[in-house]
Design a protein around this motif. Sequence first.
Motif, PDB file in Angstrom:
ATOM      1  N   CYS A 168       0.855  -1.189   0.000  1.00 38.09           N
ATOM      2  CA  CYS A 168       0.000   0.000   0.000  1.00 38.09           C
ATOM      3  C   CYS A 168       0.894   1.243   0.000  1.00 38.09           C
ATOM      4  O   CYS A 168       2.016   1.209   0.513  1.00 38.09           O
ATOM      5  CB  CYS A 168      -0.900   0.004   1.226  1.00 38.09           C
ATOM      6  N   GLU A 216     -17.543   5.160   5.091  1.00 39.36           N
ATOM      7  CA  GLU A 216     -16.545   4.366   5.786  1.00 39.36           C
ATOM      8  C   GLU A 216     -15.227   4.336   5.015  1.00 39.36           C
ATOM      9  O   GLU A 216     -15.212   4.262   3.795  1.00 39.36           O
ATOM     10  CB  GLU A 216     -17.046   2.930   5.992  1.00 39.36           C
ATOM     11  N   ASN A 217     -14.130   4.400   5.761  1.00 38.09           N
ATOM     12  CA  ASN A 217     -12.799   4.325   5.166  1.00 38.09           C
ATOM     13  C   ASN A 217     -11.826   3.925   6.260  1.00 38.09           C
ATOM     14  O   ASN A 217     -12.152   3.997   7.450  1.00 38.09           O
ATOM     15  CB  ASN A 217     -12.421   5.668   4.535  1.00 38.09           C
ATOM     16  N   PRO A 218     -10.615   3.496   5.904  1.00 36.90           N
ATOM     17  CA  PRO A 218      -9.680   3.004   6.925  1.00 36.90           C
ATOM     18  C   PRO A 218      -9.000   4.079   7.764  1.00 36.90           C
ATOM     19  O   PRO A 218      -8.323   3.743   8.739  1.00 36.90           O
ATOM     20  CB  PRO A 218      -8.622   2.256   6.087  1.00 36.90           C
ATOM     21  N   PHE A 219      -9.170   5.360   7.416  1.00 37.33           N
ATOM     22  CA  PHE A 219      -8.313   6.391   7.997  1.00 37.33           C
ATOM     23  C   PHE A 219      -9.019   7.354   8.940  1.00 37.33           C
ATOM     24  O   PHE A 219      -8.451   7.754   9.957  1.00 37.33           O
ATOM     25  CB  PHE A 219      -7.661   7.198   6.865  1.00 37.33           C
ATOM     26  N   LYS A 221     -12.901   9.090  10.661  1.00 30.03           N
ATOM     27  CA  LYS A 221     -14.312   8.884  10.988  1.00 30.03           C
ATOM     28  C   LYS A 221     -15.192   9.607   9.974  1.00 30.03           C
ATOM     29  O   LYS A 221     -14.820  10.665   9.451  1.00 30.03           O
ATOM     30  CB  LYS A 221     -14.612   9.402  12.394  1.00 30.03           C
ATOM     31  N   LYS A 292      -2.797  -1.065  -3.084  1.00 32.56           N
ATOM     32  CA  LYS A 292      -3.719   0.063  -2.976  1.00 32.56           C
ATOM     33  C   LYS A 292      -2.928   1.350  -2.796  1.00 32.56           C
ATOM     34  O   LYS A 292      -1.820   1.347  -2.240  1.00 32.56           O
ATOM     35  CB  LYS A 292      -4.674  -0.132  -1.796  1.00 32.56           C
ATOM     36  N   ASN A 313      -3.601   4.351  11.707  1.00 31.97           N
ATOM     37  CA  ASN A 313      -4.676   3.766  10.907  1.00 31.97           C
ATOM     38  C   ASN A 313      -4.163   3.280   9.553  1.00 31.97           C
ATOM     39  O   ASN A 313      -4.611   2.251   9.035  1.00 31.97           O
ATOM     40  CB  ASN A 313      -5.805   4.782  10.710  1.00 31.97           C
ATOM     41  N   ALA A 314      -3.225   4.038   8.974  1.00 29.55           N
ATOM     42  CA  ALA A 314      -2.647   3.628   7.693  1.00 29.55           C
ATOM     43  C   ALA A 314      -1.893   2.311   7.835  1.00 29.55           C
ATOM     44  O   ALA A 314      -1.931   1.456   6.943  1.00 29.55           O
ATOM     45  CB  ALA A 314      -1.730   4.724   7.161  1.00 29.55           C
ATOM     46  N   LYS A 316      -2.555  -0.083   9.937  1.00 25.99           N
ATOM     47  CA  LYS A 316      -3.564  -1.152  10.016  1.00 25.99           C
ATOM     48  C   LYS A 316      -4.114  -1.454   8.633  1.00 25.99           C
ATOM     49  O   LYS A 316      -4.325  -2.615   8.271  1.00 25.99           O
ATOM     50  CB  LYS A 316      -4.696  -0.727  10.957  1.00 25.99           C
ATOM     51  N   TRP A 317      -4.384  -0.394   7.864  1.00 29.74           N
ATOM     52  CA  TRP A 317      -4.895  -0.552   6.499  1.00 29.74           C
ATOM     53  C   TRP A 317      -3.956  -1.409   5.661  1.00 29.74           C
ATOM     54  O   TRP A 317      -4.389  -2.249   4.874  1.00 29.74           O
ATOM     55  CB  TRP A 317      -5.072   0.841   5.892  1.00 29.74           C
ATOM     56  N   ASP A 319      -1.942  -3.636   6.804  1.00 31.81           N
ATOM     57  CA  ASP A 319      -1.673  -4.895   7.504  1.00 31.81           C
ATOM     58  C   ASP A 319      -0.217  -4.975   7.945  1.00 31.81           C
ATOM     59  O   ASP A 319       0.439  -6.013   7.834  1.00 31.81           O
ATOM     60  CB  ASP A 319      -2.027  -6.103   6.625  1.00 31.81           C
TER      61      ASP A 319
END
Length: 380
Positions: A168, A216-219, A221, A292, A313-314, A316-317, A319
């Motif tokens: 990513c 909704e998105n990974p980064f 709210k 991505k 958060n990035a 986690k996105w 992995d």
Amino acid sequence: LGWITEPHHPHRWAAYGDPAQKGWVLDWSVYVMTAQAGGGGANLHVYYMPKPMSLTAHYGGAFAYDRFEKYAPIVNELHGMKLLEIPKQVGIMQDELSLLTKHRTTFVPRLIDLAQWFDLLKADAIDYEWMRSANLKNYRLLVLNPLDEVLSRENIENVDRLVRDGACAIMNARTGRVCPDMPGQDYALLQKLGLPAPAGAYVQNQPAAKAKVSGENPFFKDGAEIAFISQADVAREEQEPSLEFWKWPYRWIPHSDYFGYYQNNKLDKGQIIARFPDGGAAMSLHEVGKGKVLVMWGTPDMKINLLKGFMANAAKWADVKSPRAGTAIPTMLEGDHKVMKRHYALLFCETPGEYVQKIPGVPDGRWFIDEMVGDQKLGV
């Protein structure tokens, strides 16, 4: 490798220089020089100017003298320590071509001024390293410098290959806009990744609009606002009487053309996760091969208080597996001393309090805990 610590007042250890400006520059220097001196400070030098000719004055007065004497046996012991290195899964990239071509200088320290974006990784305690060819296979997340408008062909091809293989990436639309090896090709990195060029004009001379997150998105709210910054904003902040210059991320680069955003940027590709008030895309997610890419269509305001948690958060996105993720005190080094059979955790913290710290490098078993600076025996 060697490291020389050189505070501004090397003959006054208690003068200033630590991040909290509390006057214990020696504490910070010991932490930094250990971090940067290679294998446990194998070639580490501390020096001070012998003026005025007074022993206590060398150290900055009686209290600083005591501090120096406290550290002497600790630093001697750390000479036998080897730092533990965990293979990094986050690679950051900064290309010096922007320095050479846009700034027309070889003044290397300016690269630090142009790399404030990476402080967000430090704030979220994300383990990272400068991208290097020997570790390309381990990278799960690539964080590109949003100010790197000029990239080499090699860097562009590396990013493209790693993303298509499953990594990513986070980038600005203007990252790699120009490549000296591809004359006349605009938005070279976007084109290489198969992503659309911006549709609107790049605006710098008016305050940047805040983007609003939708869905909704990974980064972020849903409904959150993301601050972007323009040349007009930087010029205004530069004149504010309350500005803390040394903590301001744009302190050395206010007069440039880095800061702005794309107006009316109507995209028909990717997932738009944040929009400017005119409806144009501010941030969008795209699939490229197996990987991505998060594209920012403007310069995000890089102040840590505005984007705290974004890099966590990035990670986690992407992995990213990091045993130190979420640790309470991010400035921590670990090491082993094979001769003395000891394990070390070196921490620098400015705010007193109670912290639960992850120290993943300690082998399983029963250990006696000894706090070296305060000389406290903490138990088993």
